[in-house]
Enzyme design. Structure first.
Site, short mmCIF file in Angstrom:
data_model
loop_
_atom_site.label_atom_id
_atom_site.label_comp_id
_atom_site.label_asym_id
_atom_site.label_seq_id
_atom_site.Cartn_x
_atom_site.Cartn_y
_atom_site.Cartn_z
N TYR A 58 5.55 11.33 -6.13
CA TYR A 58 3.79 11.25 -5.67
C TYR A 58 3.46 12.67 -5.80
CZ TYR A 58 5.12 6.62 -3.59
OH TYR A 58 5.37 5.39 -3.61
N PHE A 203 2.24 -2.25 -2.57
CA PHE A 203 0.89 -2.80 -2.98
C PHE A 203 0.59 -4.00 -1.82
CE2 PHE A 203 0.77 -1.43 -7.82
CZ PHE A 203 0.07 -0.03 -7.44
N PRO A 204 0.49 -3.68 -0.77
CA PRO A 204 0.66 -4.71 0.31
C PRO A 204 -1.11 -5.46 0.11
CG PRO A 204 0.57 -2.89 1.33
CD PRO A 204 0.99 -2.65 0.14
N LEU A 205 -1.84 -4.33 -0.34
CA LEU A 205 -2.97 -4.92 -0.52
C LEU A 205 -3.50 -5.18 -1.97
CD1 LEU A 205 -4.90 -2.84 2.28
CD2 LEU A 205 -4.49 -5.24 2.47
N GLY A 206 -2.65 -5.41 -2.91
CA GLY A 206 -2.67 -5.83 -4.07
C GLY A 206 -3.35 -4.53 -4.88
N THR A 211 -9.35 -10.17 -3.55
CA THR A 211 -10.93 -10.31 -3.38
C THR A 211 -10.98 -11.39 -2.38
OG1 THR A 211 -10.65 -11.81 -5.19
CG2 THR A 211 -11.48 -9.42 -5.85
#
Length: 280
Positions: A58, A203-206, A211
């Site tokens: 990162y 990516f727990p929130l995509g 949406t």
């Protein structure tokens, strides 16, 4: 259950913080002014994040340096997780490298950047198909014996790969992509539940793709609770399985506050039933 003991030893609050968005997955170099990144990291810990998840690529390197700048000396109970085995040589240029000498060098470099002698959780960022898995995990096991790694984790694996890994050495965690709309890793989650392994969904929130169109189950549940769709998506993970440890990342203090508030959101059986079909 608001806490989970990784490997039965490292107890963390289940909603943690991931550093990927401090530098950005596709960025090369700084994404935020360092003082802003430091402020977000410190506020995450103030809000109860006791699991900080980062990686050597990162930035590259920058996220680990920011963690140390913001949080060192580390408080009691703070668990650091980092990763190695994927090397970046340019913006969006990634190379898997699981050669033993490379893994050792990457781990020792992470220790220097994090300013620790031992990292709590060191995750093989990807399995290198060109190197026997026993050699890759054997190197991490050696580092664990030397006291440089406390526990070993895996990132992005199949159930078969996880099962094989567990015959080679003790595995404490898995980090696969998993969220309300992407549940392809359900078989891996089930294996983690059966074996008591931590599952850190990335990516727990995509990655911003969640949406909540008007009338969608996510929008309806959010409206019932006076919450945001992202908060419901995080709360769903916390309710879905006691081994799930989401570590959402953000470079925004406002978004961080929103994420951390999700830990207090209590979903009902009716909510969970409504969300069960959201992926469809």
């Amino acid at each position: 259950m608001t806490t989970f003991a990784i490997a039965g030893r490292l107890t963390v609050n289940r909603l943690g913080y991931g550093t990927g968005q401090l530098t950005g997955f596709g960025y090369w170099g700084e994404r935020l002014p360092p003082e802003d990144a430091v402020a977000v990291l410190r506020r995450a810990v103030e809000r109860g994040a006791t699991l900080i998840d980062t990686a050597d690529n990162y930035g590259p390197d920058l996220a680990e340096e920011l963690v140390a700048r913001a949080l060192h000396p580390y408080g009691d109970g703070l668990v650091l997780a980092t990763k190695g085995g994927v090397i970046r040589t340019g913006p969006n240029v990634w190379h898997i490298d699981g050669r033993p000498a490379s893994l050792r060098a990457r781990c020792e470099a992470s220790l220097r950047r994090l300013r620790v002698e031992t990292v709590d959780l060191y995750q093989l960022h990807r399995i290198d198909p060109e190197v026997p898995l026993a050699d890759q995990l054997g190197t991490l096991a050696e580092l664990r014996t030397e006291g440089k790694i406390r526990h070993i984790g895996l990132d992005t694996v199949t159930p078969e790969e996880l099962a094989e890994a567990m015959t080679i050495t003790e595995i404490a965690s898995v980090q696969n992509r998993y969220n309300l709309l992407d549940r392809d890793s359900e078989p891996v989650l089930e294996l983690c539940e059966a074996r008591g392994l931590a599952f850190l969904p990335w990516f727990p929130l995509g990655n911003g793709k969640l949406t909540a169109a008007e009338g969608s189950p996510l929008a309806e549940v959010a409206a019932r609770h006076g919450a945001t769709p992202n908060q419901v998506a995080l709360a769903w993970l916390l309710h879905r399985s006691p081994v799930l440890l989401p570590t959402p990342g953000t470079g925004s203090l406002a978004h961080l506050e929103e994420n951390m508030d999700a830990a207090a959101l209590r979903l009902t059986d009716q909510d969970m039933e409504a969300l069960a079909g959201a992926a469809a």
